[in-house]
Design a protein around this motif. Sequence first.
Motif, PDB file in Angstrom:
ATOM      1  N   TYR A   1       0.825  -1.213   0.000  1.00  0.00           N
ATOM      2  CA  TYR A   1       0.000   0.000   0.000  1.00  0.00           C
ATOM      3  C   TYR A   1       0.859   1.264   0.000  1.00  0.00           C
TER       4      TYR A   1
ATOM      5  N   ARG B   1      -7.699  -9.595  -1.145  1.00  0.00           N
ATOM      6  CA  ARG B   1      -6.914  -8.383  -1.384  1.00  0.00           C
ATOM      7  C   ARG B   1      -5.839  -8.565  -2.451  1.00  0.00           C
TER       8      ARG B   1
ATOM      9  N   ALA C   1      -6.860  -5.741  -4.921  1.00  0.00           N
ATOM     10  CA  ALA C   1      -6.612  -4.400  -4.359  1.00  0.00           C
ATOM     11  C   ALA C   1      -5.863  -3.496  -5.327  1.00  0.00           C
TER      12      ALA C   1
ATOM     13  N   GLN D   1      -3.397   4.464   2.282  1.00  0.00           N
ATOM     14  CA  GLN D   1      -3.509   4.220   0.837  1.00  0.00           C
ATOM     15  C   GLN D   1      -2.844   5.381   0.115  1.00  0.00           C
TER      16      GLN D   1
ATOM     17  N   ASP E   1      -4.870   1.596  -4.989  1.00  0.00           N
ATOM     18  CA  ASP E   1      -5.065   0.285  -4.350  1.00  0.00           C
ATOM     19  C   ASP E   1      -6.434   0.180  -3.693  1.00  0.00           C
TER      20      ASP E   1
END
Length: 415
Positions: A240, A274, A278, A318, A367
């Motif tokens: 991230y 994820r 993501a 993020q 993401d």
Amino acid sequence: MESVERRPFYLYSKPQITRNVEAYKDALEGLSSIIGYAIKANNNLKILEHLRGLGCGAVLVSGNELRLALRAGFDPTRCIFNGNGKLLDDLVLAAQEGVFVNVDSEFDLENIVAAARIAGKKVNVLLRINPDVDPSVPFKLQNLDYKFVDIYVHPYVATGNKNSKFGIRNEKLQWFLDAVKAHPNELKLVGAHCHLGSTITKVDIFRDAAVLMVNYIDEIRSQGFEVDYLNIGGGLGIDYYHSGAILPTPRDLIDTVRELVLSRDLNLIIEPGRSLIANTCCLVNRVTGVKTNGTKNFVVIDGSMAELIRPSLYDAYQHIELVSPASPDAEVSTFDVVGPVCESADFLGKDRELSTPSKGAGLVVHDAGAYCMSMASTYNLKMRPPEYWVEEDGSVSKIRHGETFEDHIRFFEGL
Ligand code: LLP
């Protein structure tokens, strides 16, 4: 393509979704396996159809997720129904469809037995073991600015430690084995499951858990059960922070458990959410304005915690980027990026270095493919945003309509 609406929207890359699935498929070569995509991460029907087309199964936590998986064409015998509070009606549907069901507790087992009787079908069950493995050990990640950031698993997304509400503790295993034996017409024990948590960026703990799990499987087999599935859950994290750090890949994850799986001749089930979705998406926002209060500078955007709640809920980071920044001489400052919702918790990012944007500038939150749209709400009557994806040929298509005020009014019609 119709013009993109002037409101926040999610924008996905379809080819990136494909690449993420291929990475898991390559990693799993030589093993008999099911990639059970965790639908809770993102339940867009078009995305589900694409994942099904790439060969994924699905992991479900509600009757509606099961209905949606069926609608998207998933093979029910490659679907796994998880959860600590599964309802009888939903279990009946799972039994009818031949879905694998993970047993979470004594009462859950009773309900699965009842569902099997109602459906007139034997249910393939896995025992969800709580392995008491703690994924939340922090470690330092060096980011691109050569600052160190602590990466840790937020307690809200750790699930495999002993006081968690999920799964069966070791000392109760025999009770469950006896209960399965007592219901030969309703239950067939086919394997064991565990899930440690989410955003995990160290794969060693998957090996720790798998060692425990194969020991359980040895014990279960020694009592005459023919179990041949090991389900190690999901949980692989992603970068991230856009740190460039080398984080574990699907191959690293699978390689830590490969020998164990082969040594017991098991089929491996994994439940990624994820790590499949993501990094395939951004939330695209527009800057409404810039203001300063006390010592804080704020960029106020049209997106908010209603569209994307992870920063507010888990203090999640993020990455944020201006896509149409201000003039080249715009001053760079430290900003909190906030939405218009009436909560001080309504932030998308804190203390971000950005060049001062002009009104109407584009700002993306990266993401945003997992647990963003699926956790979106209509708080403050900010209706859920539309979704688009970029196709293989570079064209953009809408894959979900944005919700409208009229959708909200519809709930009151005829009352
Ligand atoms: N299997 C089980 C049993 C799970 O509970 C979960 C996620 C998964 C698989 C998929 O895990 P993943 O590969 O996506 O980490 N809303 C939080 C995440 C909650 C995860 C819940 N369980 C977030 O936004 O970070």
